[in-house]
Design an enzyme around this catalytic site. Structure first.
Site, short mmCIF file in Angstrom:
data_model
loop_
_atom_site.label_atom_id
_atom_site.label_comp_id
_atom_site.label_asym_id
_atom_site.label_seq_id
_atom_site.Cartn_x
_atom_site.Cartn_y
_atom_site.Cartn_z
N ARG A 295 -0.51 20.95 -6.16
CA ARG A 295 0.82 20.33 -6.24
C ARG A 295 1.00 19.27 -5.16
O ARG A 295 1.53 18.20 -5.42
CB ARG A 295 1.92 21.40 -6.15
CG ARG A 295 2.07 22.13 -7.46
CD ARG A 295 3.14 23.20 -7.45
NE ARG A 295 3.30 23.68 -8.84
CZ ARG A 295 4.10 24.68 -9.22
NH1 ARG A 295 4.83 25.33 -8.33
NH2 ARG A 295 4.17 25.02 -10.49
N TYR A 439 2.41 17.32 -14.90
CA TYR A 439 1.43 18.41 -14.77
C TYR A 439 1.52 19.15 -13.44
O TYR A 439 2.23 18.72 -12.54
CB TYR A 439 0.03 17.98 -15.16
CG TYR A 439 -0.71 16.89 -14.42
CD1 TYR A 439 -0.30 16.38 -13.20
CD2 TYR A 439 -1.89 16.39 -14.98
CE1 TYR A 439 -1.05 15.41 -12.57
CE2 TYR A 439 -2.63 15.41 -14.34
CZ TYR A 439 -2.20 14.93 -13.13
OH TYR A 439 -2.93 13.98 -12.50
N GLU A 440 0.85 20.26 -13.38
CA GLU A 440 1.00 21.21 -12.25
C GLU A 440 2.45 21.67 -12.08
O GLU A 440 2.92 21.88 -10.97
CB GLU A 440 0.49 20.62 -10.93
CG GLU A 440 -0.89 20.05 -10.95
CD GLU A 440 -1.97 21.05 -11.34
OE1 GLU A 440 -1.71 22.25 -11.25
OE2 GLU A 440 -3.06 20.61 -11.74
N GLY A 441 3.12 21.84 -13.20
CA GLY A 441 4.55 22.21 -13.16
C GLY A 441 5.40 20.96 -13.19
O GLY A 441 5.33 20.15 -12.27
#
Lengths: 596, 596
Positions: A295, A439-441
């Site tokens: 993140r 992406y990655e949340g």
């Protein structure tokens, strides 16, 4: 055109001048890395990025990846570039020397990552995912697995992936269906389909090591029944050479808006041999080790693309002749003035500049905490660093990618019609940057993580790791003549942030939807205060240097100008965010679902 | 997936309910068009857009345009769709009946344009440019030219273009180099190269009529030496059949970020026969006739794409199951709740909804003025309409396209990772919408037009055409209980707008860079007040209808909810814009040019 020169002076400012008194020490545990050595690393990295990665960025976008005989082919030049990258040791920069890494501090590694993302964000994913995967293996795998995989992954000889998402679940991994059946020898057989797997397959390395979330047959439902497995593409022999294929196939690659040189794969695991990483059913914890590292790195993607876009816009604004300055011709020798003379063009350039400088400064603070957490001798410092990192990870991810996207868009706007045309290279920044907000949340998920988990955690202790230095700095320095108006701006925004924190805590206790409705605005507000704190400190340092006398007056004057623009033109967004938060969830939730 | 159902109920609201008392009469001059007839036109248009244009939108993006034997080929299906479109009379909807048009009011035409842009913005450019060109010919060309060209252009048998930009000049047309040499027969020979010519060549019509800006040999330098010429691709014979080719060739088409089914051509004119349109050296005036029409239409592109993106996001948010509502499961029968239950997802959907409804309402007011300017019997009303249109043209162009782009991005964000993938169709909205902020004058140029020309013009008379109705409405209704909090919000923002107007006028008089530095924020502030005014009126009407009792309670309640969200969550941006304006040009202009 895509132009990029690593902003080394600003990077050194962040590294050496800005964060010494921010509570995380002076990289003391890394005393073997002298400032001169670190600067030399930055210079080498800049050369590598500018000379090897940048020239492949636009061609890679045009050519994209393709599948040939069941294997993904990266664009021309990527394999050679990756070999150079790996052989020069860039893949192993921040990894543990125990596994062959160079053990450099994150404070330097994140700046190198910024350069890589600025020059070729598609390329960055190949080593980037590997780094995330090694972190998870280091933190959770058995010694045998570490010995077997880490040396080759750290060196970049093998690459890694994170296999989380399935077509019906991304954010909500509790729904996932991939199965892992235990075998008598302690291994597992993994079967299932994953989508959106970055670097899932490619031709840069001989082997790809997948970290796969899956369920064992006896797993409880939901996220509490998910385990993490290491599944190599090829099973290594005992001597480390490659053995049999492992039933891992790439079913297709996605046609995406951007990041076209990064292979986004649909992966099938068909009775593939895998090994458990960490405890059974505790895969989410192991996954989050990897995810949190990623993140912050995704935030750095936003920062890197923002900087590259800014520089490309500046180059164009200096060269494009169009119209005359509003106050009269500045270059009467030319048929028209360069468009950089126009206030509205400067507004765009200054905005992008302030976003990148602000994010770089804030990111440097977080990197300092990452180093302190790992290496500080003082347990209190380590604990505070952990708190601070927990709080700032979603902020770095969401804020940096939002602002990087905005900067890329400002670059296109500066180019006008030419910005919309592929050959000028700036629309690629917009397309490439767009995914980092997802992406990655998604950034919405980051905001929920902030208000729902990080803010309330341990009675607000994470928040104190941020509020305390801001508050102390203001108390100590807000009266200083040179920075007074800026300090007033920060004091006001900080007050709004504290008020908003209280409101959300209070309302959210009774009704979690109140926190959810405030989340995105709260993250932005906190990010603005964080950047404002960095700019205020920067301005103070710049003022001192200029007063003392310096042969770098140009740099420090520019820093004052940038800080001034932030407080005049960007920080007012904090008021809008505060007012939106204050209004509560009512109007967000008022519309009947069937009336949308 | 790209889904779209024309928002007919909201369109009828704007058409029949919202603007009756806004000073531009009741479409009285168009009395032959009864409300029922207009509604029937909207329904027919919706069917055409949904059934003919929408299915070609995603395939057209993938296939794009290409050059074959020197001629541009549009994607499969476009020619058949264009024929249907033209034969059903859509090309001639708002054109003058004298030339074969149907003479419908702009109030209805702009709503139809919105549907076309929502379903296939690439397609919209072919008839759209033709409409702009016919406007210029009608307004400025000789009777002979009108007779020879307008009937076939109005019917859509021939298409039109605007050939302005050259590679070294877009905004600053004073630099242009295309030459027009007078001939003894009164015609000219036009030679030069133009770029970014939308619909410059294609296979939809037999002939393409170019309106070309060029210089005569005796022309004074700069914009005062530019004339407008009509240059057909094929020279028509006296009987209207097509004669010889006219030296007009397409040198290439651009590879663009989006709008791929719209051919953006590099055009070469090589001793091409042309005729002067309007007075010699007064080409800019004729060009602005065309340009102003187009600017409003480009704003409508932003609105249309925003609506389509919003609807596609809503469809996905209803269907995608992920996570549980923060307050507890809403659909325990399903493995997860649809994501529309999450406050942060609703924030995104509501934002896009409010942008489209707000722009549609504000756009409807401008359309009403366009109709009044043309058809009102009252010269005072006509004059006020002219003032209002002058003021609002840059606002519609820049605000609608900025917000449409934001809505497209919110749709992608709602889709998460799936939004980044081509097959889901929403990333196309982002790519398609991006150009609307740039062409027909970048949004920065619109803002300069607003503060530099439209605001100060004739002692602020344009502004009064906007301020007066807002101020009267507030004076008359702000005390009403049902709308009091919203009215307070608008009063405050309106106050900020008035203050900002005074500041810019005063500072800008001494230093035009002050106006330039404030321009973009001022345009946004004015746009927010304009939308706020429309939402306040809408809320008042909705409240009245609900109080009276109505069988459309759902619609009016939704309108109240939308208005509430605007005032709570969007209007606070006005404060940020005001503070930025207030800070003046200082920090925008502070950085030394070589320090960027």
């Amino acid at each position: 055109m895509q132009v990029y020169e690593a902003p080394l002076r600003d990077m050194r400012f962040v590294l050496h001048e800005l964060h010494g008194d921010d509570g995380f020490g002076d990289l003391a545990a890394h005393a073997e890395f002298t400032p001169d050595l670190l600067d030399a690393v930055l210079e080498e990295a800049a050369r590598m990025a500018q000379e090897i990665l940048l020239p492949l960025n636009a061609p890679g976008d045009i050519e994209g990846c393709r599948i040939e005989n069941g294997v993904v082919r990266t664009p021309a030049g990527f394999k050679a570039a990756y070999d150079q990258f790996r052989e020069a040791g860039w893949a192993a920069l921040a990894s543990d020397p125990q596994w062959g890494g160079q053990g450099l501090p994150e404070s330097i590694n994140k700046l190198v990552e910024e350069m890589i993302c600025a020059t070729n964000v598609s390329f960055s994913l190949y080593p980037g995912l590997t780094h995330g995967a090694t972190t998870a293996i280091e933190g959770h795998a058995s010694d045998d697995l570490k010995q077997a995989y880490l040396p080759k992954m750290v060196s970049g000889e093998w690459s890694g992936t994170m296999c989380l998402t399935e077509s019906h679940c991304g954010t909500d991994l509790g729904l996932l269906r991939t199965r892992a059946v235990p075998q008598e020898d302690g291994s597992f057989r993994v079967t299932g389909s994953k989508i959106f797997i970055s670097a899932g397959d490619h031709d840069l390395t001989d082997n790809v090591i997948h970290l796969v979330l899956a369920r064992m047959p006896d797993a409880p439902p939901g996220v509490k029944g998910i385990s993490l497995f290491l599944v190599p593409k090829f099973l290594p022999n005992a001597d480390g050479t490659l053995g049999n294929a492992n039933g891992v196939t790439v079913a297709g690659i996605e046609h995406k808006m951007g990041m076209k040189a990064s292979a986004t794969c649909q992966m099938n695991f068909d009775d593939s041999v895998g090994w458990l990483v960490g405890e059974p059913h505790k895969g989410m914890a192991a996954m989050f080790t990897m995810m949190n590292t990623e993140r912050v790195s995704v935030g750095v993607q936003g920062l890197g693309i923002g900087e590259a876009a800014y520089q490309s816009a500046v180059a164009y604004a200096r060269e494009r002749l169009q119209g005359r300055a509003l106050g009269g011709a500045k270059r009467p020798d030319l048929p028209a003035d360069p468009i950089i003379v126009h206030p509205d063009v400067r507004r765009m350039l200054m905005t992008a500049r302030v976003y990148t400088e602000g994010c770089r400064a804030l990111g440097g603070w977080v990197s300092r905490a990452l180093d302190a957490e790992k290496a500080s001798a003082d347990p209190e410092v380590r604990a505070r660093a952990t708190d601070f990192i927990a709080l700032m990870t979603p902020v770095v991810k969401a804020l940096f990618t939002d602002l990087g996207y905005e900067s890329a868009n400002l670059a296109v706007q500066t180019y006008g019609g030419h910005g919309y045309i592929r050959e000028h290279g700036v629309e690629q920044y917009v397309r490439d940057a767009r995914i980092a907000m997802i992406y990655e949340g998604t950034n919405g998920i980051q905001a929920l993580d902030l208000v729902g988990r990080k803010m309330p955690a341990r009675m607000g202790r994470n928040l104190r790791a941020f509020f305390h230095p801001v508050s102390s700095f203001l108390d100590a320095h807000e009266g200083e003549e040179a920075i007074k108006p800026m300090a007033q701006g920060l004091r006001q925004a900080f007050g709004a942030l504290q008020l908003a924190t209280g409101m959300i805590a209070q309302r959210g206790m009774k009704d979690p939807e109140e926190a959810g409705a405030a989340a995105t605005d709260y993250l932005r507000l906190l990010g603005l205060v964080g950047m404002g704190y960095c700019f205020l400190k920067s301005a103070r340092i710049a003022g001192q240097r200029l007063a003392e006398g310096t042969d770098e007056a140009g740099f420090y004057k520019a820093k004052l100008a940038t800080a001034g623009f932030f407080f005049d033109r960007i920080l007012p967004q904090a008021t809008a965010a505060f007012l939106a938060i204050k209004s509560g969830k009512r109007s967000t939730m008022a519309l009947a679902e069937d009336a949308f």
